[in-house]
Design a protein around this motif. Structure first.
Motif, PDB file in Angstrom:
ATOM      1  N   VAL A  17       0.864  -1.188   0.000  1.00  0.00           N
ATOM      2  CA  VAL A  17       0.000   0.000   0.000  1.00  0.00           C
ATOM      3  C   VAL A  17       0.897   1.234   0.000  1.00  0.00           C
ATOM      4  O   VAL A  17       1.562   1.532   0.995  1.00  0.00           O
ATOM      5  CB  VAL A  17      -0.938   0.025   1.222  1.00  0.00           C
ATOM      6  CG1 VAL A  17      -1.823   1.266   1.173  1.00  0.00           C
ATOM      7  CG2 VAL A  17      -1.788  -1.229   1.287  1.00  0.00           C
ATOM      8  N   LEU A  18       0.933   1.924  -1.112  1.00  0.00           N
ATOM      9  CA  LEU A  18       1.744   3.134  -1.247  1.00  0.00           C
ATOM     10  C   LEU A  18       0.815   4.285  -1.624  1.00  0.00           C
ATOM     11  O   LEU A  18       0.389   4.388  -2.768  1.00  0.00           O
ATOM     12  CB  LEU A  18       2.813   2.952  -2.325  1.00  0.00           C
ATOM     13  CG  LEU A  18       3.859   1.857  -2.083  1.00  0.00           C
ATOM     14  CD1 LEU A  18       4.750   1.709  -3.303  1.00  0.00           C
ATOM     15  CD2 LEU A  18       4.695   2.176  -0.854  1.00  0.00           C
ATOM     16  N   PRO A  76       0.288  11.192  -3.597  1.00  0.00           N
ATOM     17  CA  PRO A  76       0.187  12.502  -2.941  1.00  0.00           C
ATOM     18  C   PRO A  76      -1.251  12.928  -2.670  1.00  0.00           C
ATOM     19  O   PRO A  76      -1.553  13.494  -1.612  1.00  0.00           O
ATOM     20  CB  PRO A  76       0.879  13.441  -3.936  1.00  0.00           C
ATOM     21  CG  PRO A  76       1.883  12.571  -4.625  1.00  0.00           C
ATOM     22  CD  PRO A  76       1.209  11.234  -4.752  1.00  0.00           C
ATOM     23  N   ALA A  77      -2.165  12.649  -3.607  1.00  0.00           N
ATOM     24  CA  ALA A  77      -3.570  13.024  -3.403  1.00  0.00           C
ATOM     25  C   ALA A  77      -4.174  12.223  -2.250  1.00  0.00           C
ATOM     26  O   ALA A  77      -4.966  12.742  -1.460  1.00  0.00           O
ATOM     27  CB  ALA A  77      -4.374  12.796  -4.687  1.00  0.00           C
ATOM     28  N   GLN A  78      -3.803  10.953  -2.143  1.00  0.00           N
ATOM     29  CA  GLN A  78      -4.305  10.131  -1.046  1.00  0.00           C
ATOM     30  C   GLN A  78      -3.755  10.603   0.295  1.00  0.00           C
ATOM     31  O   GLN A  78      -4.465  10.601   1.298  1.00  0.00           O
ATOM     32  CB  GLN A  78      -3.957   8.661  -1.283  1.00  0.00           C
ATOM     33  CG  GLN A  78      -4.793   7.982  -2.361  1.00  0.00           C
ATOM     34  CD  GLN A  78      -4.369   6.547  -2.588  1.00  0.00           C
ATOM     35  OE1 GLN A  78      -3.215   6.282  -2.885  1.00  0.00           O
ATOM     36  NE2 GLN A  78      -5.306   5.626  -2.450  1.00  0.00           N
ATOM     37  N   THR A 129      -8.834   2.848   0.475  1.00  0.00           N
ATOM     38  CA  THR A 129      -7.459   2.698   0.945  1.00  0.00           C
ATOM     39  C   THR A 129      -7.094   3.820   1.904  1.00  0.00           C
ATOM     40  O   THR A 129      -6.413   3.596   2.913  1.00  0.00           O
ATOM     41  CB  THR A 129      -6.484   2.683  -0.243  1.00  0.00           C
ATOM     42  OG1 THR A 129      -6.768   1.546  -1.066  1.00  0.00           O
ATOM     43  CG2 THR A 129      -5.044   2.617   0.222  1.00  0.00           C
ATOM     44  N   CYS A 130      -7.559   5.032   1.623  1.00  0.00           N
ATOM     45  CA  CYS A 130      -7.295   6.173   2.506  1.00  0.00           C
ATOM     46  C   CYS A 130      -7.858   5.910   3.902  1.00  0.00           C
ATOM     47  O   CYS A 130      -7.190   6.151   4.915  1.00  0.00           O
ATOM     48  CB  CYS A 130      -7.905   7.448   1.937  1.00  0.00           C
ATOM     49  SG  CYS A 130      -7.137   8.032   0.415  1.00  0.00           S
ATOM     50  N   PHE A 188      -5.182  -0.619 -12.283  1.00  0.00           N
ATOM     51  CA  PHE A 188      -3.769  -0.974 -12.436  1.00  0.00           C
ATOM     52  C   PHE A 188      -3.423  -2.170 -11.551  1.00  0.00           C
ATOM     53  O   PHE A 188      -2.740  -3.104 -11.973  1.00  0.00           O
ATOM     54  CB  PHE A 188      -2.885   0.229 -12.085  1.00  0.00           C
ATOM     55  CG  PHE A 188      -1.455  -0.130 -11.812  1.00  0.00           C
ATOM     56  CD1 PHE A 188      -0.588  -0.439 -12.848  1.00  0.00           C
ATOM     57  CD2 PHE A 188      -0.972  -0.177 -10.508  1.00  0.00           C
ATOM     58  CE1 PHE A 188       0.738  -0.790 -12.595  1.00  0.00           C
ATOM     59  CE2 PHE A 188       0.342  -0.527 -10.242  1.00  0.00           C
ATOM     60  CZ  PHE A 188       1.204  -0.823 -11.292  1.00  0.00           C
ATOM     61  N   HIS A 189      -3.902  -2.125 -10.319  1.00  0.00           N
ATOM     62  CA  HIS A 189      -3.639  -3.211  -9.374  1.00  0.00           C
ATOM     63  C   HIS A 189      -4.118  -4.547  -9.936  1.00  0.00           C
ATOM     64  O   HIS A 189      -3.405  -5.561  -9.860  1.00  0.00           O
ATOM     65  CB  HIS A 189      -4.359  -2.906  -8.052  1.00  0.00           C
ATOM     66  CG  HIS A 189      -4.163  -3.945  -6.995  1.00  0.00           C
ATOM     67  ND1 HIS A 189      -3.206  -3.843  -6.021  1.00  0.00           N
ATOM     68  CD2 HIS A 189      -4.805  -5.123  -6.772  1.00  0.00           C
ATOM     69  CE1 HIS A 189      -3.249  -4.900  -5.237  1.00  0.00           C
ATOM     70  NE2 HIS A 189      -4.229  -5.687  -5.663  1.00  0.00           N
ATOM     71  N   ASN A 190      -5.294  -4.560 -10.515  1.00  0.00           N
ATOM     72  CA  ASN A 190      -5.850  -5.811 -11.044  1.00  0.00           C
ATOM     73  C   ASN A 190      -5.094  -6.304 -12.276  1.00  0.00           C
ATOM     74  O   ASN A 190      -4.948  -7.514 -12.482  1.00  0.00           O
ATOM     75  CB  ASN A 190      -7.333  -5.618 -11.366  1.00  0.00           C
ATOM     76  CG  ASN A 190      -8.179  -5.519 -10.114  1.00  0.00           C
ATOM     77  OD1 ASN A 190      -7.905  -6.163  -9.110  1.00  0.00           O
ATOM     78  ND2 ASN A 190      -9.209  -4.692 -10.150  1.00  0.00           N
ATOM     79  N   ILE A 191      -4.627  -5.361 -13.093  1.00  0.00           N
ATOM     80  CA  ILE A 191      -3.820  -5.743 -14.259  1.00  0.00           C
ATOM     81  C   ILE A 191      -2.535  -6.435 -13.803  1.00  0.00           C
ATOM     82  O   ILE A 191      -2.182  -7.514 -14.292  1.00  0.00           O
ATOM     83  CB  ILE A 191      -3.482  -4.507 -15.120  1.00  0.00           C
ATOM     84  CG1 ILE A 191      -4.737  -3.977 -15.811  1.00  0.00           C
ATOM     85  CG2 ILE A 191      -2.405  -4.845 -16.160  1.00  0.00           C
ATOM     86  CD1 ILE A 191      -4.541  -2.610 -16.468  1.00  0.00           C
TER      87      ILE A 191
END
Length: 291
Positions: A8-9, A12-14, A52-53, A242-245
């Motif tokens: 979990v990274l 910046p917006a998160q 995630t936030c 992206f995670h699922n890909i």
């Protein structure tokens, strides 16, 4: 694959979103009992990183020195798919371990919610999947219930959902007026240089983590500018996509005993995950290979 799921990274917006939610929590602690509380609403596309936030803030606050592990300072509740006003109370009671969460009418259940919030010393209530309130008259009742919780000063609230939940606020101006301006978790845009730069750096950090945690033997070049741009386009700039890909590509890579995730694995994963589901109409990696 489990090790990858645990990476979990925050972007910046998160990070800004987490800071904003924590400010709301601290603000509530500084207000007298019974004073009206405020809310934030995060209504963004699925996969933008909202949940995630909340999970990261929960982990941060619960890990603070001196915290009683029996308490729940951040209560993260996912609404049931029934989307009724009663299910709002039931979902909260389920999260706190109430074995009788469905017994009684909504009014009685809400009194038990109030008791649980006090006993567990909840400092911030996060209500996720707000878009499950689908039927118009039920959604209005639910919005009024949330508004009343804020008005009575029980606890500050973070409201999360897809953009489908926006009508909840357009039909209830009083609830909207209790919500502070929020950070918008916009999808990354592969045609925007600034957005693409942040995305590329994010993918590079993921790549480093894959090697650092022993998932891959070598870097896969996810942060290489051209590949990062293609992955941004394929995922519509959504972290969840992206995670699922990568997860799909990772499975094939591990089964084959390969040292890194190759372009062919990513290309096949985009076909399987994105093309077949209709989220995009072309595979950027395949087009580049063809070209």
């Amino acid at each position: 694959m489990a090790a990858f799921e645990n990476i979990v990274l925050p972007t910046p917006a998160q990070v800004e979103c987490i800071r904003q939610m924590d400010t709301l929590r601290i603000m509530g602690l500084s207000q007298p009992a019974g004073q009206q509380r405020r809310a934030f609403r995060y209504l963004n596309q699925s996969g933008s990183g909202k949940s995630t936030c909340a999970k990261l803030l929960k982990r941060h606050v619960e890990g603070q020195p001196g915290r009683d592990p029996r308490k729940k300072p951040i209560l993260h509740v996912t609404l049931s798919t029934t989307g009724t006003p009663k299910s709002l109370a039931t979902s909260i009671l389920n999260e706190v371990g109430d074995g009788y969460s469905t017994r009684g009418e909504a009014e009685l259940l809400l009194e038990r919610v109030k008791t649980a919030l006090n006993e567990l010393e909840v400092e911030l209530l996060v209500i996720d999947e707000l878009n499950h309130f689908k039927q118009k008259h039920l959604a209005e009742d639910a919005a009024n219930t949330i508004k009343n919780i804020l008005t009575m000063g029980w606890v500050p609230i973070v409201l999360m959902g897809t953009t489908d939940a926006q009508t909840l606020f357009t039909r209830n101006r009083e609830l909207k007026n209790r919500c502070l301006p929020q950070v918008v978790l916009q999808p990354f845009v592969h045609t925007d240089a600034g957005s693409r730069e942040v995305w590329t750096q994010f993918l590079h950090q993921i790549d480093l983590e894959l090697v650092g945690r022993g998932v891959m033997k070598e870097l896969s070049g996810l942060g290489e500018p051209t590949l990062a741009k293609d992955l941004c386009e394929a995922s519509n700039g959504l972290i969840g996509e992206f995670h699922n890909i990568v997860l799909a590509a990772l499975e094939a890579t591990l089964l084959a005993g390969e040292r890194f995730i190759g372009h062919a694995r990513l290309m096949a994963a985009i076909d399987a995950w994105c093309i077949q589901d209709g989220t995009i109409d072309h595979n950027p990696l395949r087009l580049r290979v063809s070209g």
